[in-house]
Design an enzyme around this catalytic site. Structure first.
Site, PDB file in Angstrom:
ATOM      1  N   ASP A 279     -44.923 -35.869 -71.187  1.00  0.00           N
ATOM      2  CA  ASP A 279     -45.071 -34.913 -72.286  1.00  0.00           C
ATOM      3  C   ASP A 279     -43.929 -33.905 -72.137  1.00  0.00           C
ATOM      4  OD1 ASP A 279     -45.852 -33.206 -70.280  1.00  0.00           O
ATOM      5  OD2 ASP A 279     -47.817 -32.722 -71.147  1.00  0.00           O
ATOM      6  N   HIS A 280     -44.022 -32.788 -72.848  1.00  0.00           N
ATOM      7  CA  HIS A 280     -42.946 -31.790 -72.773  1.00  0.00           C
ATOM      8  C   HIS A 280     -42.775 -31.226 -71.365  1.00  0.00           C
ATOM      9  CE1 HIS A 280     -46.798 -30.091 -73.934  1.00  0.00           C
ATOM     10  NE2 HIS A 280     -46.466 -28.994 -73.287  1.00  0.00           N
TER      11      HIS A 280
ATOM     12  N   CYS B 259     -46.781 -35.443 -66.512  1.00  0.00           N
ATOM     13  CA  CYS B 259     -47.135 -34.299 -67.349  1.00  0.00           C
ATOM     14  C   CYS B 259     -47.144 -33.097 -66.419  1.00  0.00           C
ATOM     15  CB  CYS B 259     -48.445 -34.518 -68.118  1.00  0.00           C
ATOM     16  SG  CYS B 259     -49.947 -34.555 -67.140  1.00  0.00           S
TER      17      CYS B 259
ATOM     18  N   THR C 233     -49.577 -31.248 -64.799  1.00  0.00           N
ATOM     19  CA  THR C 233     -50.403 -31.426 -63.598  1.00  0.00           C
ATOM     20  C   THR C 233     -50.509 -32.868 -63.163  1.00  0.00           C
ATOM     21  OG1 THR C 233     -52.384 -31.770 -64.928  1.00  0.00           O
ATOM     22  CG2 THR C 233     -51.892 -29.487 -64.254  1.00  0.00           C
ATOM     23  N   GLY C 234     -50.191 -33.777 -64.053  1.00  0.00           N
ATOM     24  CA  GLY C 234     -50.395 -35.212 -63.795  1.00  0.00           C
ATOM     25  C   GLY C 234     -51.776 -35.689 -64.185  1.00  0.00           C
TER      26      GLY C 234
ATOM     27  N   GLY D 218     -53.739 -35.203 -67.056  1.00  0.00           N
ATOM     28  CA  GLY D 218     -53.896 -35.782 -68.395  1.00  0.00           C
ATOM     29  C   GLY D 218     -53.264 -37.166 -68.466  1.00  0.00           C
TER      30      GLY D 218
ATOM     31  N   HIS E  38     -51.956 -49.544 -50.309  1.00  0.00           N
ATOM     32  CA  HIS E  38     -53.415 -49.708 -50.314  1.00  0.00           C
ATOM     33  C   HIS E  38     -54.015 -49.914 -51.699  1.00  0.00           C
ATOM     34  CE1 HIS E  38     -54.105 -47.572 -46.161  1.00  0.00           C
ATOM     35  NE2 HIS E  38     -53.234 -48.574 -46.098  1.00  0.00           N
ATOM     36  N   ASN E  39     -53.371 -49.350 -52.734  1.00  0.00           N
ATOM     37  CA  ASN E  39     -53.974 -49.398 -54.072  1.00  0.00           C
ATOM     38  C   ASN E  39     -53.213 -50.296 -55.042  1.00  0.00           C
ATOM     39  OD1 ASN E  39     -53.991 -46.067 -53.251  1.00  0.00           O
ATOM     40  ND2 ASN E  39     -55.926 -47.153 -53.365  1.00  0.00           N
TER      41      ASN E  39
ATOM     42  N   HIS F   9     -57.634 -54.438 -48.838  1.00  0.00           N
ATOM     43  CA  HIS F   9     -57.312 -53.620 -50.009  1.00  0.00           C
ATOM     44  C   HIS F   9     -57.392 -54.432 -51.298  1.00  0.00           C
ATOM     45  CE1 HIS F   9     -56.265 -50.528 -47.224  1.00  0.00           C
ATOM     46  NE2 HIS F   9     -55.364 -51.309 -46.640  1.00  0.00           N
TER      47      HIS F   9
HETATM   48  C1  RB5 Z   1     -49.166 -29.118 -71.019  1.00  0.00           C
HETATM   49  O1  RB5 Z   1     -49.138 -27.730 -71.145  1.00  0.00           O
HETATM   50  C2  RB5 Z   1     -50.151 -29.542 -69.932  1.00  0.00           C
HETATM   51  O2  RB5 Z   1     -51.447 -29.296 -70.321  1.00  0.00           O
HETATM   52  C3  RB5 Z   1     -49.952 -31.008 -69.630  1.00  0.00           C
HETATM   53  O3  RB5 Z   1     -48.637 -31.224 -69.241  1.00  0.00           O
HETATM   54  C4  RB5 Z   1     -50.791 -31.601 -68.522  1.00  0.00           C
HETATM   55  O4  RB5 Z   1     -50.762 -30.783 -67.384  1.00  0.00           O
HETATM   56  C5  RB5 Z   1     -52.143 -32.004 -68.892  1.00  0.00           C
HETATM   57  O5  RB5 Z   1     -52.891 -32.595 -68.104  1.00  0.00           O
END
Ligand code: RB5
Length: 143
Positions: free
Chosen positions: A8-9, A65, A67-68, A70, A98-99, A133
């Site tokens: 994403d952005h 993204c 946090t990773g 989403g 392992h995965n 595994h």
């Molecule tokens: C975008 O602001 C943020 O919500 C997205 O990149 C991600 O962290 C969502 O899980």
């Protein structure tokens, strides 16, 4: 290796750097976008990466993204996908060993670019160990 990538952005800058890194190493990268840092909805870019891995168009995927989370939630809705959220190279290594992770998921706002590139390298070179595994990953899908 053929690799699909999408973000994403929040992940778009790292995505560009990863593409450059991979192409310099001779990999073929299919970029599913986005092309700019304008705000987007991550499922619109992550589902196509997961589909490309799932249908065999590419061997591996890389998603990012902020946090990773989403991205992981989206990719792991696909039955053939094992997307691993990684923030250290040893976790990326174990995700392969392992995965048998087929998608590397990076939290772009919480790792350095140097660490992200290190995880990409490990993810593409480490082999799955199989054995116990294999039994475990076969139990992951909902029946
Ligand atoms: C975008 O602001 C943020 O919500 C997205 O990149 C991600 O962290 C969502 O899980």
């Amino acid at each position: 290796m053929k690799i699909a990538i999408g973000s994403d952005h929040a992940g778009v800058e790292y995505k560009s750097a990863i593409i450059k890194h991979l192409e310099e190493k001779g990999h073929t990268v299919k970029d599913f976008g986005p092309a700019t840092s304008a705000s987007v909805d991550y499922p619109d870019y992550i589902h196509p990466v997961a589909s490309a891995v799932e249908n065999g168009e590419v061997e591996r995927g890389i998603i990012l993204c902020g946090t990773g989370n989403g991205a992981a939630m989206t990719a792991n809705k696909h039955a053939g996908i094992r997307a691993a959220l990684c923030w250290r190279t040893d976790i990326a290594r174990l995700a392969r060993q392992h995965n048998d992770a087929n998608i590397l998921d990076l939290p772009a706002r919480f790792v350095s670019l140097q660490d992200a590139l290190g995880m990409v390298d490990v993810f593409l070179t480490e082999a799955f160990e199989g054995g116990r595994h294999q039994t475990r990953i076969e139990k992951i899908p909902c029946r």
